[in-house]
Design a protein around this motif. Sequence first.
Motif, PDB file in Angstrom:
ATOM      1  N   LYS A 648      17.744  55.854  21.738  1.00 21.46           N
ATOM      2  CA  LYS A 648      16.781  55.028  22.468  1.00 21.46           C
ATOM      3  C   LYS A 648      15.420  54.947  21.801  1.00 21.46           C
ATOM      4  CE  LYS A 648      14.919  58.602  25.584  1.00 21.46           C
ATOM      5  NZ  LYS A 648      14.644  58.939  27.005  1.00 21.46           N
ATOM      6  N   CYS A 649      15.139  55.834  20.850  1.00 24.10           N
ATOM      7  CA  CYS A 649      13.828  55.800  20.178  1.00 24.10           C
ATOM      8  C   CYS A 649      13.989  55.714  18.665  1.00 24.10           C
ATOM      9  CB  CYS A 649      13.027  57.041  20.560  1.00 24.10           C
ATOM     10  SG  CYS A 649      12.441  57.052  22.259  1.00 24.10           S
ATOM     11  N   SER A 650      14.921  54.864  18.239  1.00 23.95           N
ATOM     12  CA  SER A 650      15.086  54.673  16.795  1.00 23.95           C
ATOM     13  C   SER A 650      13.904  53.887  16.235  1.00 23.95           C
ATOM     14  CB  SER A 650      16.392  53.936  16.521  1.00 23.95           C
ATOM     15  OG  SER A 650      16.264  52.580  16.914  1.00 23.95           O
ATOM     16  N   LYS A 676      18.130  44.356  13.022  1.00 27.69           N
ATOM     17  CA  LYS A 676      19.479  44.689  12.559  1.00 27.69           C
ATOM     18  C   LYS A 676      19.368  45.457  11.261  1.00 27.69           C
ATOM     19  CE  LYS A 676      23.939  44.623  12.715  1.00 27.69           C
ATOM     20  NZ  LYS A 676      23.968  45.894  11.951  1.00 27.69           N
ATOM     21  N   THR A 677      20.188  46.500  11.139  1.00 28.51           N
ATOM     22  CA  THR A 677      20.191  47.308   9.917  1.00 28.51           C
ATOM     23  C   THR A 677      21.396  46.936   9.056  1.00 28.51           C
ATOM     24  OG1 THR A 677      21.480  49.077  10.941  1.00 28.51           O
ATOM     25  CG2 THR A 677      19.077  49.217  11.109  1.00 28.51           C
ATOM     26  N   GLY A 678      21.395  47.463   7.845  1.00 25.41           N
ATOM     27  CA  GLY A 678      22.527  47.251   6.947  1.00 25.41           C
ATOM     28  C   GLY A 678      22.573  48.334   5.895  1.00 25.41           C
ATOM     29  N   THR A 713      21.186  55.897   6.022  1.00 26.08           N
ATOM     30  CA  THR A 713      21.543  54.578   6.531  1.00 26.08           C
ATOM     31  C   THR A 713      20.295  53.727   6.651  1.00 26.08           C
ATOM     32  OG1 THR A 713      21.284  55.284   8.826  1.00 26.08           O
ATOM     33  CG2 THR A 713      23.476  55.555   7.824  1.00 26.08           C
ATOM     34  N   GLY A 714      20.524  52.485   7.052  1.00 28.01           N
ATOM     35  CA  GLY A 714      19.403  51.560   7.151  1.00 28.01           C
ATOM     36  C   GLY A 714      18.354  51.987   8.152  1.00 28.01           C
ATOM     37  N   VAL A 715      18.800  52.591   9.242  1.00 24.41           N
ATOM     38  CA  VAL A 715      17.844  52.983  10.260  1.00 24.41           C
ATOM     39  C   VAL A 715      16.983  54.150   9.809  1.00 24.41           C
ATOM     40  CG1 VAL A 715      19.337  54.652  11.454  1.00 24.41           C
ATOM     41  CG2 VAL A 715      17.622  53.331  12.753  1.00 24.41           C
ATOM     42  N   ASP A 716      17.514  54.958   8.880  1.00 21.28           N
ATOM     43  CA  ASP A 716      16.747  56.104   8.372  1.00 21.28           C
ATOM     44  C   ASP A 716      15.994  55.791   7.082  1.00 21.28           C
ATOM     45  OD1 ASP A 716      17.757  57.756  10.433  1.00 21.28           O
ATOM     46  OD2 ASP A 716      19.615  58.035   9.304  1.00 21.28           O
ATOM     47  N   GLY A 717      16.592  54.919   6.249  1.00 17.36           N
ATOM     48  CA  GLY A 717      15.960  54.620   4.969  1.00 17.36           C
ATOM     49  C   GLY A 717      14.931  53.527   5.063  1.00 17.36           C
ATOM     50  N   ILE A 721      10.068  52.151   7.421  1.00 17.19           N
ATOM     51  CA  ILE A 721       9.134  51.227   6.736  1.00 17.19           C
ATOM     52  C   ILE A 721       9.014  49.945   7.542  1.00 17.19           C
ATOM     53  CG2 ILE A 721       8.682  49.954   4.607  1.00 17.19           C
ATOM     54  CD1 ILE A 721      10.285  52.054   3.097  1.00 17.19           C
ATOM     55  N   TRP A 722      10.145  49.449   8.031  1.00  8.44           N
ATOM     56  CA  TRP A 722      10.122  48.234   8.849  1.00  8.44           C
ATOM     57  C   TRP A 722       9.294  48.451  10.107  1.00  8.44           C
ATOM     58  CZ3 TRP A 722      11.620  47.113  13.845  1.00  8.44           C
ATOM     59  CH2 TRP A 722      11.724  45.759  14.184  1.00  8.44           C
ATOM     60  N   HIS A 723       9.480  49.572  10.752  1.00  4.28           N
ATOM     61  CA  HIS A 723       8.767  49.894  11.993  1.00  4.28           C
ATOM     62  C   HIS A 723       7.260  49.901  11.767  1.00  4.28           C
ATOM     63  CE1 HIS A 723       6.983  52.680  14.959  1.00  4.28           C
ATOM     64  NE2 HIS A 723       7.914  52.239  15.794  1.00  4.28           N
ATOM     65  N   ASP A 724       6.811  50.624  10.770  1.00  7.22           N
ATOM     66  CA  ASP A 724       5.373  50.738  10.522  1.00  7.22           C
ATOM     67  C   ASP A 724       4.779  49.434  10.019  1.00  7.22           C
ATOM     68  OD1 ASP A 724       5.694  53.334  11.282  1.00  7.22           O
ATOM     69  OD2 ASP A 724       5.482  54.199   9.277  1.00  7.22           O
TER      70      ASP A 724
END
Length: 763
Positions: A648-650, A676-678, A713-717, A721-724
């Motif tokens: 819930k807090c990715s 969306k991640t990849g 994975t995309g959510v970790d790698g 960066i996308w979030h910030d």
Amino acid sequence: MQTDQHIEEPSPTPGGDKGAAQGGEGQSPHRVPARLPANSQAAVAQRMNDVPERPVPGVSYAVSQQPIRPAGWRTRRHIKRKNLRQTIKTINRSDRVGTQALLPLAISLFSVFVVVVLIFVTITGFINATHQKFGDKITTLTDILPHDSTRIYDSKGKLIFQAMDQGRQTSVPLDKISPHMAHAEIAIEDQYFYKNPGYDITGITRAAIENLTTKKVVSGGSTITQQLIKNAIVGNQATVLRKLQEIILAPDVSRYYTKEQILEMYMNTTYYGERSYGVEEAAFSYFGLNGTPTQTAASQLDIAQSAMLAGIPSSPIARDPLLHPKAALNRMQEVLQQMYLQGYITAKERSTAIAEAQEPTFFKPGIKQNGQATHFANYTLRELANTLHVKVADLSRAGLVVKTSLDLDLQNKVLQVAKKHIAEMARAHNMSNAAVVVLDHHTGAIRTLVGNIDPENPRYGAFDVASQGYRQPGSSFKPFIYATAFDQGISPGETVMDGPLTVNMCCGLPSYTPANYDLKFHGWVSWRYALQNSFNIPAVKLLMRTTVDKALHTAQSMGVKTYQGTPNYTMVLGSLSIHLLDNTAAYSTFANGGIRMAPHAIETVQDQTGKMIFQFKPKGVRVLRKETAFMITDVLSDNNSRIYEFGKCSSLVLYSTTMNQCYAGKPGPIRVSAAKTGTSNDFRDNWTMGFTTDFTVGVWAGNNNNTPMVNVTGVDGAGPIWHDTMLLAERGHPLNVFPGPPPTLIMKTETYPGKTTTDWHFK
């Protein structure tokens, strides 16, 4: 009539006929021949035979004789003839002497005349040829002068790039150049500038004498007008013909342009060393003076600085003050002396300027920074060349001023975010690089383009992964297949069996058996749930239903312009390699309600005079139904549906606090977003794609040499960066929500195999 007896006829005398008649009265008569009347025709005919006899030679007639010539005339004639012969001899002798003496003189005079005529004809021909060859260039002098270096600015007017491969030049109006600089140039180069017709015979003569005396070229004698002609029209060959061409053309230039225009053109194009053309660039190169929107660097020059710069053009290398300070100082003192003698400065100002030039802090060399947004600048140049239909190499001295869509402050902040995260992931996960693109999907404006986090790296820093690199997008490609299905009328609430699947491939390829990332099967799931949690098997089944060709067409129409690889059923898992910029542009089509806005970097292009050459005008093309774009946005923004895979807090959730605080129940204001991640095979590429109501952001993370990362994975790698980046881009923007559904959609509950769902359907 003849008779036998000869009768002698007396000589006629006056009255003879009468006397004869009278005296014959007592004598025997004799016959007198009959006479014809004197006026009769017969008498005239008879007299025609009366021819007088010729006189007998030597016979003197008893008549009076007058001498024809006076006495002594023969002697006088002899003396006269003798004198005449003597005179003729004298004349002939004089003629022979004169001819021998005057003939060479005559030949010489004739030769001189011929030479003068030839010289006149040659000069006339040379003048005409010069005018014919260069005449048109005089009227277009402002156009053929070397143009300024092309400059690129961000959206707020900050310089991010200036072409320097052919030197730097920035033209400014004469009224924005320090008067001291103008006085210094005139004093040392052309003290009669405002009076002469463009050339100075006195100066040329003086220069010729100096050159002959020293047996080398120590002075050119060229006026400012001649130097302008040399630099712009006839070239800088050191020949007499070139000098003559300058003199011939100088009056024409002086007639066609004012002295102020000539001085402005000269001071903006003259070479001042250190790759600097014109006073504006020289002021920066030597003294670190920067121009501002209200003040040019050239306007800030003082007397000492102006005199130093004015001494350089005559020998830009030998008098470069950074290379040869002593020679430059000597020349500067000559300039100051001329300024003093001509009344431009006082003796005190001259002394003060010399003292200033000897201070250790006098020179403050400026360094042009082209390292800001390097990859964006290169992308802009390619876009500019394509827009103007020229080669990139032709843009260096095109005199263009380009305003772009870049937010340089945001670009620099995003770069630091990417560097920070890569540094944290480098050691444990073998991650070394990232690329980031931020688009304003309403217009297609590129706000940020980070092509490489280390642009200065000699091995790979110049490579722009964002716009030039082909990378496998992994599951970030799936929304294009889902969009194709939704456009065909499939509802996100319909179900699909997530179970074992084997696909028979064509063309001799082995069969394909996809697997989910977690290596599990999830049974009956909705398309919404399958997309949010990035299940592979349902995605392949959906592609089989929509067909490869239609799904690929959707991706291409949305912005994926080029790709590498073979389109087939594996492409739903990201087997085709694409550009990050293209992928971001395609996602921005979702964000813009199905209307594609092509990404662009250039907002306006002006020439150096301010004339508008190009202005971008947004033009969107609808490539998806607005219902389809809404459903994709609705699915990708459904945080609850992806909790299974991401939590819930990715990093896909735009909370305003930290992740720990979010999991502690304190996420702060959450900005609505769709993402969306990849992740490609072997963890070679990480992607996170997504958008808010304002911006679309795409992030790639991986390695320059395409080696696999370790367990990331995309959510970790790419996700953090996308979030910030998204939070930085949205700073100051209100918390908006996505637009509501189109009236042609309806939310309803349907029962499908294995599950009853409530989702969007076409009416």
